[in-house]
Design a protein around this motif. Structure first.
Motif, PDB file in Angstrom:
ATOM      1  N   GLU A  97      -1.023 -20.044  13.128  1.00  0.00           N
ATOM      2  CA  GLU A  97      -0.277 -20.188  11.883  1.00  0.00           C
ATOM      3  C   GLU A  97      -1.068 -21.027  10.893  1.00  0.00           C
ATOM      4  O   GLU A  97      -1.675 -22.036  11.261  1.00  0.00           O
ATOM      5  CB  GLU A  97       1.071 -20.866  12.167  1.00  0.00           C
ATOM      6  CG  GLU A  97       2.081 -20.741  11.049  1.00  0.00           C
ATOM      7  CD  GLU A  97       3.451 -21.272  11.446  1.00  0.00           C
ATOM      8  OE1 GLU A  97       4.390 -20.466  11.607  1.00  0.00           O
ATOM      9  OE2 GLU A  97       3.589 -22.507  11.600  1.00  0.00           O
ATOM     10  N   ARG A  98      -1.055 -20.618   9.638  1.00  0.00           N
ATOM     11  CA  ARG A  98      -1.749 -21.374   8.602  1.00  0.00           C
ATOM     12  C   ARG A  98      -1.092 -22.744   8.411  1.00  0.00           C
ATOM     13  O   ARG A  98       0.132 -22.865   8.484  1.00  0.00           O
ATOM     14  CB  ARG A  98      -1.727 -20.617   7.268  1.00  0.00           C
ATOM     15  CG  ARG A  98      -2.604 -19.374   7.279  1.00  0.00           C
ATOM     16  CD  ARG A  98      -2.776 -18.813   5.878  1.00  0.00           C
ATOM     17  NE  ARG A  98      -3.661 -17.653   5.888  1.00  0.00           N
ATOM     18  CZ  ARG A  98      -4.990 -17.720   5.888  1.00  0.00           C
ATOM     19  NH1 ARG A  98      -5.589 -18.910   5.883  1.00  0.00           N
ATOM     20  NH2 ARG A  98      -5.727 -16.630   5.894  1.00  0.00           N
ATOM     21  N   ARG A  99      -1.931 -23.764   8.152  1.00  0.00           N
ATOM     22  CA  ARG A  99      -1.403 -25.114   7.961  1.00  0.00           C
ATOM     23  C   ARG A  99      -1.806 -25.723   6.628  1.00  0.00           C
ATOM     24  O   ARG A  99      -1.284 -26.740   6.210  1.00  0.00           O
ATOM     25  CB  ARG A  99      -1.894 -26.020   9.103  1.00  0.00           C
ATOM     26  CG  ARG A  99      -1.403 -25.598  10.469  1.00  0.00           C
ATOM     27  CD  ARG A  99      -2.008 -26.463  11.550  1.00  0.00           C
ATOM     28  NE  ARG A  99      -3.454 -26.314  11.603  1.00  0.00           N
ATOM     29  CZ  ARG A  99      -4.287 -27.228  12.111  1.00  0.00           C
ATOM     30  NH1 ARG A  99      -3.805 -28.352  12.577  1.00  0.00           N
ATOM     31  NH2 ARG A  99      -5.586 -27.020  12.142  1.00  0.00           N
ATOM     32  N   GLY A 100      -2.757 -25.134   5.954  1.00  0.00           N
ATOM     33  CA  GLY A 100      -3.291 -25.679   4.713  1.00  0.00           C
ATOM     34  C   GLY A 100      -4.763 -25.308   4.615  1.00  0.00           C
ATOM     35  O   GLY A 100      -5.427 -25.152   5.638  1.00  0.00           O
ATOM     36  N   GLN A 101      -5.275 -25.183   3.396  1.00  0.00           N
ATOM     37  CA  GLN A 101      -6.630 -24.674   3.207  1.00  0.00           C
ATOM     38  C   GLN A 101      -7.672 -25.501   3.939  1.00  0.00           C
ATOM     39  O   GLN A 101      -8.534 -24.972   4.644  1.00  0.00           O
ATOM     40  CB  GLN A 101      -6.968 -24.629   1.711  1.00  0.00           C
ATOM     41  CG  GLN A 101      -8.253 -23.862   1.396  1.00  0.00           C
ATOM     42  CD  GLN A 101      -8.172 -22.391   1.760  1.00  0.00           C
ATOM     43  OE1 GLN A 101      -7.241 -21.697   1.339  1.00  0.00           O
ATOM     44  NE2 GLN A 101      -9.120 -21.887   2.534  1.00  0.00           N
ATOM     45  N   LYS A 102      -7.596 -26.818   3.819  1.00  0.00           N
ATOM     46  CA  LYS A 102      -8.581 -27.696   4.464  1.00  0.00           C
ATOM     47  C   LYS A 102      -8.509 -27.577   5.978  1.00  0.00           C
ATOM     48  O   LYS A 102      -9.530 -27.398   6.654  1.00  0.00           O
ATOM     49  CB  LYS A 102      -8.346 -29.150   4.041  1.00  0.00           C
ATOM     50  CG  LYS A 102      -9.336 -30.146   4.629  1.00  0.00           C
ATOM     51  CD  LYS A 102      -9.067 -31.535   4.071  1.00  0.00           C
ATOM     52  CE  LYS A 102     -10.060 -32.559   4.632  1.00  0.00           C
ATOM     53  NZ  LYS A 102      -9.852 -32.802   6.068  1.00  0.00           N
ATOM     54  N   GLU A 103      -7.292 -27.669   6.519  1.00  0.00           N
ATOM     55  CA  GLU A 103      -7.114 -27.578   7.966  1.00  0.00           C
ATOM     56  C   GLU A 103      -7.527 -26.213   8.495  1.00  0.00           C
ATOM     57  O   GLU A 103      -8.146 -26.103   9.561  1.00  0.00           O
ATOM     58  CB  GLU A 103      -5.655 -27.865   8.344  1.00  0.00           C
ATOM     59  CG  GLU A 103      -5.197 -29.292   8.121  1.00  0.00           C
ATOM     60  CD  GLU A 103      -4.678 -29.515   6.718  1.00  0.00           C
ATOM     61  OE1 GLU A 103      -4.876 -28.615   5.859  1.00  0.00           O
ATOM     62  OE2 GLU A 103      -4.089 -30.581   6.465  1.00  0.00           O
ATOM     63  N   ASP A 104      -7.197 -25.158   7.740  1.00  0.00           N
ATOM     64  CA  ASP A 104      -7.537 -23.801   8.174  1.00  0.00           C
ATOM     65  C   ASP A 104      -9.054 -23.601   8.219  1.00  0.00           C
ATOM     66  O   ASP A 104      -9.588 -23.003   9.167  1.00  0.00           O
ATOM     67  CB  ASP A 104      -6.918 -22.769   7.226  1.00  0.00           C
ATOM     68  CG  ASP A 104      -5.400 -22.746   7.308  1.00  0.00           C
ATOM     69  OD1 ASP A 104      -4.845 -23.339   8.251  1.00  0.00           O
ATOM     70  OD2 ASP A 104      -4.766 -22.125   6.431  1.00  0.00           O
ATOM     71  N   ASN A 105      -9.737 -24.108   7.206  1.00  0.00           N
ATOM     72  CA  ASN A 105     -11.202 -23.981   7.173  1.00  0.00           C
ATOM     73  C   ASN A 105     -11.849 -24.720   8.336  1.00  0.00           C
ATOM     74  O   ASN A 105     -12.778 -24.221   8.983  1.00  0.00           O
ATOM     75  CB  ASN A 105     -11.757 -24.505   5.848  1.00  0.00           C
ATOM     76  CG  ASN A 105     -11.419 -23.603   4.671  1.00  0.00           C
ATOM     77  OD1 ASN A 105     -11.082 -22.437   4.855  1.00  0.00           O
ATOM     78  ND2 ASN A 105     -11.496 -24.136   3.464  1.00  0.00           N
ATOM     79  N   GLU A 106     -11.357 -25.929   8.613  1.00  0.00           N
ATOM     80  CA  GLU A 106     -11.888 -26.728   9.722  1.00  0.00           C
ATOM     81  C   GLU A 106     -11.627 -26.046  11.059  1.00  0.00           C
ATOM     82  O   GLU A 106     -12.491 -26.024  11.941  1.00  0.00           O
ATOM     83  CB  GLU A 106     -11.268 -28.130   9.713  1.00  0.00           C
ATOM     84  CG  GLU A 106     -11.727 -29.003   8.551  1.00  0.00           C
ATOM     85  CD  GLU A 106     -11.028 -30.346   8.541  1.00  0.00           C
ATOM     86  OE1 GLU A 106     -10.074 -30.540   9.343  1.00  0.00           O
ATOM     87  OE2 GLU A 106     -11.429 -31.211   7.742  1.00  0.00           O
ATOM     88  N   LEU A 107     -10.419 -25.483  11.205  1.00  0.00           N
ATOM     89  CA  LEU A 107     -10.063 -24.814  12.452  1.00  0.00           C
ATOM     90  C   LEU A 107     -10.917 -23.575  12.672  1.00  0.00           C
ATOM     91  O   LEU A 107     -11.421 -23.343  13.777  1.00  0.00           O
ATOM     92  CB  LEU A 107      -8.579 -24.439  12.439  1.00  0.00           C
ATOM     93  CG  LEU A 107      -8.075 -23.596  13.612  1.00  0.00           C
ATOM     94  CD1 LEU A 107      -8.336 -24.309  14.931  1.00  0.00           C
ATOM     95  CD2 LEU A 107      -6.596 -23.288  13.448  1.00  0.00           C
ATOM     96  N   GLU A 108     -11.097 -22.771  11.626  1.00  0.00           N
ATOM     97  CA  GLU A 108     -11.898 -21.562  11.760  1.00  0.00           C
ATOM     98  C   GLU A 108     -13.342 -21.891  12.117  1.00  0.00           C
ATOM     99  O   GLU A 108     -13.956 -21.227  12.963  1.00  0.00           O
ATOM    100  CB  GLU A 108     -11.859 -20.748  10.471  1.00  0.00           C
ATOM    101  CG  GLU A 108     -12.525 -19.395  10.597  1.00  0.00           C
ATOM    102  CD  GLU A 108     -12.205 -18.463   9.456  1.00  0.00           C
ATOM    103  OE1 GLU A 108     -12.650 -17.299   9.508  1.00  0.00           O
ATOM    104  OE2 GLU A 108     -11.501 -18.888   8.507  1.00  0.00           O
TER     105      GLU A 108
END
Length: 256
Positions: free
Chosen positions: A159-170
């Motif tokens: 699930e998406r959590r926010g642009q910064k968190e999503d980029n770091e996770l990916e």
């Protein structure tokens, strides 16, 4: 002639991921000092023909439409759509039916629980989500080997959590799958991110199972009916022929 998923290079499995607790290490909730990451691994055929229609029917029966999103927190705290129950008995009937669906659903659990209050060196352990992700992806790969699916691509839905968190996770997901794992070779997984409003049955089930896992690790002796139902779903040492046994530090990894 219709091609199968395997003919397209995809595995027979799909994975849905959710978390419970805050992955931050500075502010620790004394009542729930853990971070849990849960992978719900479904055989696609069972997911499509059994899990999804059963959850949809439940929503239609109790709410009159299927736009309701089953969030453990909202159900437990009776928020949002879950304030509409006529009485206590109706809510208990709903919970019983939801529990039955989870119990009957065939999925495999790979999870990681980090007890934040026991972490001695927060700087050394790093991002808790990323640490848990690595353990769960390695367990997922063990399962794919067992199922002889390790040469095929498996999608992991988060699930998406926010642009910064999503980029770091990916970025972290790709780093792990590119060889930063205990096998030191590539893992055949691809991450896909879904919006919170996507109403994915798999993501909702992942949300529902994460907290009972955390509660179990926090207090092994406490009665935990929700966790008891999950015991037979964890990836375990003896493979699927030994379900319900030997899952500690296999499908259920916890530390420190």
């Amino acid at each position: 002639m219709r091609k199968t998923a395997q003919q397209h290079g995809f595995s027979d499995f799909i994975v849905y991921v959710d978390e419970s607790g805050d992955h931050g290490i500075t502010a620790i909730d004394k009542e729930y000092p853990v971070f849990v990451l849960a992978f719900c691994i479904f055989y696609k055929g069972h997911y499509l023909h059994n899990v999804v229609p059963q959850l949809q029917q439940l929503k239609l029966d109790y709410f009159g439409h299927d736009l309701v999103i089953l969030h453990e927190h909202e159900i437990r705290k009776e928020k949002g759509d879950f304030t509409s129950f006529k009485n206590r008995e109706e809510k208990l009937q709903f919970l019983t039916r939801l529990t039955d669906i989870i119990e009957r659903s065939n999925f495999i659990l790979a999870s990681c629980v980090i007890e934040k209050n026991k972490v001695r060196s927060p700087i050394e352990i790093g991002n808790l989500y990323h640490v848990a992700l690595k353990h769960c992806l390695e367990t997922l790969y063990d399962l794919m080997i067992e199922k002889n699916q390790q040469q095929l691509l498996t999608h992991v839905i988060v699930e998406r959590r926010g642009q910064k968190e999503d980029n770091e996770l990916e970025l972290e997901f790709r780093r792990i799958c590119d060889g930063e794992n205990k096998y030191q070779h590539q893992l055949p997984f691809k991450i896909r991110m879904a919006a919170k409003a996507s109403n994915s049955a798999g993501l909702q089930l992942a949300d529902l199972v994460a907290r009972p896992i955390g509660r179990h690790v926090l207090n092994l002796q406490q009665l935990n009916r929700a966790f008891d139902i999950l015991k037979s779903k964890f990836y375990c040492e003896g493979g699927r022929c030994a379900v319900g046994e030997g899952f500690d530090q296999w499908g259920l990894k916890h530390f420190p």
